[in-house]
Write a protein that holds these residues in place. Structure first.
Motif, PDB file in Angstrom:
ATOM      1  N   MET A  27      18.024 186.541  80.870  1.00 38.64           N
ATOM      2  CA  MET A  27      18.080 187.257  82.245  1.00 38.64           C
ATOM      3  C   MET A  27      17.197 188.598  82.040  1.00 38.64           C
ATOM      4  O   MET A  27      16.244 188.817  82.765  1.00 38.64           O
ATOM      5  N   HIS A  28      17.340 189.023  81.091  1.00 37.33           N
ATOM      6  CA  HIS A  28      16.646 190.362  80.943  1.00 37.33           C
ATOM      7  C   HIS A  28      15.110 190.087  80.541  1.00 37.33           C
ATOM      8  O   HIS A  28      14.323 190.765  81.142  1.00 37.33           O
ATOM      9  N   LYS A  29      14.912 189.154  79.868  1.00 42.26           N
ATOM     10  CA  LYS A  29      13.489 189.006  79.492  1.00 42.26           C
ATOM     11  C   LYS A  29      12.752 188.234  80.684  1.00 42.26           C
ATOM     12  O   LYS A  29      11.736 188.631  81.180  1.00 42.26           O
ATOM     13  N   LEU A  30      13.454 187.504  81.740  1.00 33.39           N
ATOM     14  CA  LEU A  30      12.808 186.976  82.995  1.00 33.39           C
ATOM     15  C   LEU A  30      12.690 188.260  83.857  1.00 33.39           C
ATOM     16  O   LEU A  30      11.676 188.195  84.394  1.00 33.39           O
ATOM     17  N   SER A  31      13.569 189.162  84.004  1.00 30.23           N
ATOM     18  CA  SER A  31      13.310 190.248  84.586  1.00 30.23           C
ATOM     19  C   SER A  31      12.054 191.043  84.636  1.00 30.23           C
ATOM     20  O   SER A  31      11.117 191.695  85.199  1.00 30.23           O
ATOM     21  N   ASN A  32      11.932 191.287  83.036  1.00 32.27           N
ATOM     22  CA  ASN A  32      10.767 192.166  82.498  1.00 32.27           C
ATOM     23  C   ASN A  32       9.507 191.274  82.803  1.00 32.27           C
ATOM     24  O   ASN A  32       8.534 192.008  83.055  1.00 32.27           O
ATOM     25  N   ALA A  33       9.552 190.174  82.720  1.00 31.32           N
ATOM     26  CA  ALA A  33       8.373 189.353  82.772  1.00 31.32           C
ATOM     27  C   ALA A  33       8.069 189.229  84.296  1.00 31.32           C
ATOM     28  O   ALA A  33       6.637 189.204  84.551  1.00 31.32           O
ATOM     29  N   ARG A  34       8.748 189.296  85.247  1.00 34.90           N
ATOM     30  CA  ARG A  34       8.561 189.257  86.662  1.00 34.90           C
ATOM     31  C   ARG A  34       7.710 190.766  86.869  1.00 34.90           C
ATOM     32  O   ARG A  34       7.307 190.732  87.856  1.00 34.90           O
ATOM     33  N   ALA A  35       7.977 191.798  86.166  1.00 33.42           N
ATOM     34  CA  ALA A  35       7.339 193.137  86.298  1.00 33.42           C
ATOM     35  C   ALA A  35       6.061 193.264  85.729  1.00 33.42           C
ATOM     36  O   ALA A  35       5.234 194.147  86.004  1.00 33.42           O
ATOM     37  N   THR A  36       5.555 192.087  85.002  1.00 29.09           N
ATOM     38  CA  THR A  36       4.137 192.156  84.558  1.00 29.09           C
ATOM     39  C   THR A  36       3.287 191.603  85.403  1.00 29.09           C
ATOM     40  O   THR A  36       3.473 190.959  86.399  1.00 29.09           O
ATOM     41  N   THR A  37       2.169 192.021  85.090  1.00 29.63           N
ATOM     42  CA  THR A  37       0.937 191.404  85.941  1.00 29.63           C
ATOM     43  C   THR A  37       0.151 190.417  85.143  1.00 29.63           C
ATOM     44  O   THR A  37       0.161 190.568  83.716  1.00 29.63           O
ATOM     45  N   SER A  38      -0.579 189.498  85.597  1.00 34.38           N
ATOM     46  CA  SER A  38      -1.564 188.609  84.906  1.00 34.38           C
ATOM     47  C   SER A  38      -3.072 188.740  85.672  1.00 34.38           C
ATOM     48  O   SER A  38      -3.293 189.023  86.897  1.00 34.38           O
ATOM     49  N   LYS A  39      -4.009 188.341  84.713  1.00 34.39           N
ATOM     50  CA  LYS A  39      -5.590 188.580  85.232  1.00 34.39           C
ATOM     51  C   LYS A  39      -5.855 186.974  85.718  1.00 34.39           C
ATOM     52  O   LYS A  39      -6.713 187.080  86.464  1.00 34.39           O
ATOM     53  N   TYR A  40      -4.748 186.094  85.654  1.00 27.85           N
ATOM     54  CA  TYR A  40      -5.229 184.856  86.418  1.00 27.85           C
ATOM     55  C   TYR A  40      -4.231 184.643  87.690  1.00 27.85           C
ATOM     56  O   TYR A  40      -3.487 185.513  87.723  1.00 27.85           O
ATOM     57  N   PRO A  41      -4.665 184.101  88.442  1.00 31.44           N
ATOM     58  CA  PRO A  41      -3.728 183.878  90.156  1.00 31.44           C
ATOM     59  C   PRO A  41      -2.550 183.133  89.602  1.00 31.44           C
ATOM     60  O   PRO A  41      -2.445 182.437  88.726  1.00 31.44           O
ATOM     61  N   LYS A  42      -1.571 183.343  90.603  1.00 31.57           N
ATOM     62  CA  LYS A  42      -0.462 182.591  90.546  1.00 31.57           C
ATOM     63  C   LYS A  42      -0.489 181.145  90.319  1.00 31.57           C
ATOM     64  O   LYS A  42      -1.315 180.567  91.334  1.00 31.57           O
ATOM     65  N   GLY A  43       0.288 180.417  89.603  1.00 35.58           N
ATOM     66  CA  GLY A  43       0.257 178.995  89.474  1.00 35.58           C
ATOM     67  C   GLY A  43      -1.135 178.504  88.663  1.00 35.58           C
ATOM     68  O   GLY A  43      -1.396 177.194  88.771  1.00 35.58           O
ATOM     69  N   TRP A  44      -1.727 179.304  87.816  1.00 36.98           N
ATOM     70  CA  TRP A  44      -3.027 178.929  87.219  1.00 36.98           C
ATOM     71  C   TRP A  44      -2.800 177.870  86.290  1.00 36.98           C
ATOM     72  O   TRP A  44      -3.553 176.770  86.383  1.00 36.98           O
ATOM     73  N   LEU A  45      -1.850 177.786  85.597  1.00 39.42           N
ATOM     74  CA  LEU A  45      -1.264 176.607  84.590  1.00 39.42           C
ATOM     75  C   LEU A  45      -0.906 175.524  85.250  1.00 39.42           C
ATOM     76  O   LEU A  45      -1.357 174.350  84.810  1.00 39.42           O
ATOM     77  N   TYR A  46      -0.298 175.474  86.420  1.00 34.87           N
ATOM     78  CA  TYR A  46      -0.141 174.235  87.127  1.00 34.87           C
ATOM     79  C   TYR A  46      -1.212 173.662  87.424  1.00 34.87           C
ATOM     80  O   TYR A  46      -1.493 172.469  87.485  1.00 34.87           O
ATOM     81  N   ARG A  47      -2.157 174.334  88.026  1.00 28.46           N
ATOM     82  CA  ARG A  47      -3.620 173.756  88.536  1.00 28.46           C
ATOM     83  C   ARG A  47      -4.389 173.237  87.379  1.00 28.46           C
ATOM     84  O   ARG A  47      -4.987 172.439  87.349  1.00 28.46           O
ATOM     85  N   LYS A  48      -4.157 173.906  86.282  1.00 28.72           N
ATOM     86  CA  LYS A  48      -5.017 173.591  84.915  1.00 28.72           C
ATOM     87  C   LYS A  48      -4.417 172.019  84.551  1.00 28.72           C
ATOM     88  O   LYS A  48      -5.187 171.264  84.299  1.00 28.72           O
ATOM     89  N   MET A  49      -3.079 172.049  84.700  1.00 29.94           N
ATOM     90  CA  MET A  49      -2.422 170.728  84.195  1.00 29.94           C
ATOM     91  C   MET A  49      -2.865 169.761  85.111  1.00 29.94           C
ATOM     92  O   MET A  49      -2.867 168.465  84.937  1.00 29.94           O
ATOM     93  N   LEU A  50      -2.820 170.144  86.430  1.00 29.09           N
ATOM     94  CA  LEU A  50      -3.455 168.991  87.511  1.00 29.09           C
ATOM     95  C   LEU A  50      -4.685 168.559  87.157  1.00 29.09           C
ATOM     96  O   LEU A  50      -5.108 167.174  87.551  1.00 29.09           O
ATOM     97  N   ARG A  51      -5.672 169.565  87.041  1.00 30.48           N
ATOM     98  CA  ARG A  51      -7.139 169.147  86.653  1.00 30.48           C
ATOM     99  C   ARG A  51      -7.030 168.139  85.263  1.00 30.48           C
ATOM    100  O   ARG A  51      -7.764 167.163  85.417  1.00 30.48           O
ATOM    101  N   ALA A  52      -6.188 168.255  84.540  1.00 31.43           N
ATOM    102  CA  ALA A  52      -6.287 167.599  83.286  1.00 31.43           C
ATOM    103  C   ALA A  52      -5.698 166.112  83.650  1.00 31.43           C
ATOM    104  O   ALA A  52      -6.101 165.161  82.912  1.00 31.43           O
ATOM    105  N   ARG A  53      -4.957 165.978  84.812  1.00 29.08           N
ATOM    106  CA  ARG A  53      -4.748 164.619  85.288  1.00 29.08           C
ATOM    107  C   ARG A  53      -5.501 164.159  86.272  1.00 29.08           C
ATOM    108  O   ARG A  53      -5.209 163.159  86.810  1.00 29.08           O
ATOM    109  N   GLY A  54      -6.390 164.735  86.503  1.00 27.28           N
ATOM    110  CA  GLY A  54      -7.290 164.212  87.622  1.00 27.28           C
ATOM    111  C   GLY A  54      -7.003 164.473  88.883  1.00 27.28           C
ATOM    112  O   GLY A  54      -7.602 163.699  89.580  1.00 27.28           O
ATOM    113  N   LEU A  55      -6.090 165.444  89.304  1.00 25.94           N
ATOM    114  CA  LEU A  55      -5.667 165.419  90.478  1.00 25.94           C
ATOM    115  C   LEU A  55      -6.155 166.824  91.368  1.00 25.94           C
ATOM    116  O   LEU A  55      -5.688 167.190  92.371  1.00 25.94           O
TER     117      LEU A  55
END
Length: 387
Positions: A82-110
């Motif tokens: 829970m502590h790691k999740l809380s700290n991860a929530r406070a971080t920022t990313s250079k990619y938009p939210k959901g980037w890995l989900y969309r990448k995996m969709l592309r790999a499946r042709g979706l």
């Protein structure tokens, strides 16, 4: 030009399913022995899940527990996760939210990176983003308020059942009746530790084939106590969406196959991090959220706190089957997510906090209870009575 999903005859995969597949197939093992960087690896995985799939805390915690059980040696305890999740929530990313989900969709042709190019299939708006989930808007929540602000005390006064004298067993009886089986959890990612049925509670084994034994309901736990919002059969059933290493369905007593009827929808307050980090804004949000709930033209059975920064409402919205429930969820999702509800908590099989139990040293407090709610919503200033 932003990418778009390619039209298909089937629904896009659930982000949780793809996140679990990513953990199983690609996530690094976190070896914490001998100073090998187990913490850094686990935190990196946590950040990837937070930003790469854009999930709610409940789903993220479930995925982290799966990662912890399968790829962390030694495993972390729940508080550390829970502590790691809380700290991860406070971080920022250079990619938009959901980037890995969309990448995996592309790999499946979706998902097509350039609409109309390299494919004869038309591109359409994302099904999972079909505006059933909207960004939280604090100003919109401010505009949908009653004339007089609602407080916890005012809500208790409007409750047909006296919330101060209602026990946990009373709550279950009022919400589910005497015949329904209710699954209760002291470990969020488990198959449940207790069952309540016909006014009695039982301690459950963690595997099929072992009889339950009479036991008192749990009074609390380090992380609190939850119940499954739908009544269940009490039986272990194969869950085709979860398989073991041999490809066989895992046995579960908390999956949709074990649900007896679709009775309730959970509204779980989840403002954005900007509000959560500001005590003044959070206090305002809590009052506004109560004001929103009391004006909803829906049969609300109960309202209670998480003993944290969330207030849950249990709405009586019976559906003939899960498909009908999911259709109803997508209808109400835009409004609820825009005004502060966690859209992931609207799912048909949802754990929610059990009032009257302790979360550490804090009470999961019952604020309102109506066993026979009016379809038009909460009656203002009803007055406390015994039911």
């Amino acid at each position: 030009m932003p990418s778009q999903p390619v039209s298909t005859s089937v629904d896009l995969p659930d982000p949780c399913d793809l996140a679990k597949a990513w953990i199983d197939d690609e996530a690094d093992v976190a070896d914490g022995s001998g100073g090998k960087g187990g913490h850094d690896t686990t935190f990196r995985i946590c950040c990837t899940l937070v930003h790469g799939f854009d999930l709610g805390d409940a789903d993220l915690m479930s995925l982290l527990e799966h990662y912890n059980a399968t790829k962390c040696a030694p495993p972390w305890n729940h508080g550390e996760l829970m502590h790691k999740l809380s700290n991860a929530r406070a971080t920022t990313s250079k990619y938009p939210k959901g980037w890995l989900y969309r990448k995996m969709l592309r790999a499946r042709g979706l998902w097509s990176s350039r609409p109309g190019s390299g494919t004869t299939r038309a591109t359409v708006a994302p099904r999972y983003e079909a505006k059933w989930k909207l960004d939280f808007n604090l100003e919109a929540l401010r505009r949908v308020q009653p004339g007089t602000p609602w407080t916890v005390e005012r809500l208790a006064a409007a409750s047909p059942v006296n919330v101060e004298t209602t026990t946990t067993a009373d709550f279950l009886r009022h919400v589910f009746g005497m015949e329904a089986m209710v699954l209760i959890f002291t470990v969020f990612g488990s198959q449940g530790q207790y069952m309540w049925w016909r006014g009695r509670s039982y301690r459950l084994a963690n595997r099929p084939g072992v009889a339950a034994v009479p036991a008192e309901l749990p009074k609390g736990g380090p992380d609190g106590v939850w119940y499954l919002s739908q009544p269940v059969t009490g039986k272990w059933e194969p869950n085709p969406r979860e398989t073991d290493k041999l490809g066989r369905p895992k046995m579960s007593r908390r999956s949709e196959e074990s649900v007896r009827s679709w009775e309730h929808m959970v509204l779980e307050a989840d403002p954005v991090d900007e509000v959560k980090r500001d005590p003044k804004k959070m206090a305002e949000f809590e009052t506004l959220w109560l004001g929103f709930l009391v004006q909803l033209p829906l049969p609300i059975k109960a309202i209670y706190t998480s003993a944290g920064k969330s207030t849950h409402a249990l709405v009586h919205l019976p559906a003939a089957n899960k498909e009908r429930f999911d259709a109803m969820k997508k209808m109400v999702g835009p409004l609820f997510s825009k005004l502060g509800a966690d859209p992931r908590a609207l799912k048909a099989v949802q754990l929610t906090r059990l009032p009257g139990c302790m979360r550490g040293n804090r009470l999961q407090k019952l604020l309102y209870l109506n066993p026979s709610p009016d379809p038009t919503g909460i009656t203002i200033e009803r007055g406390t009575a015994s039911v």
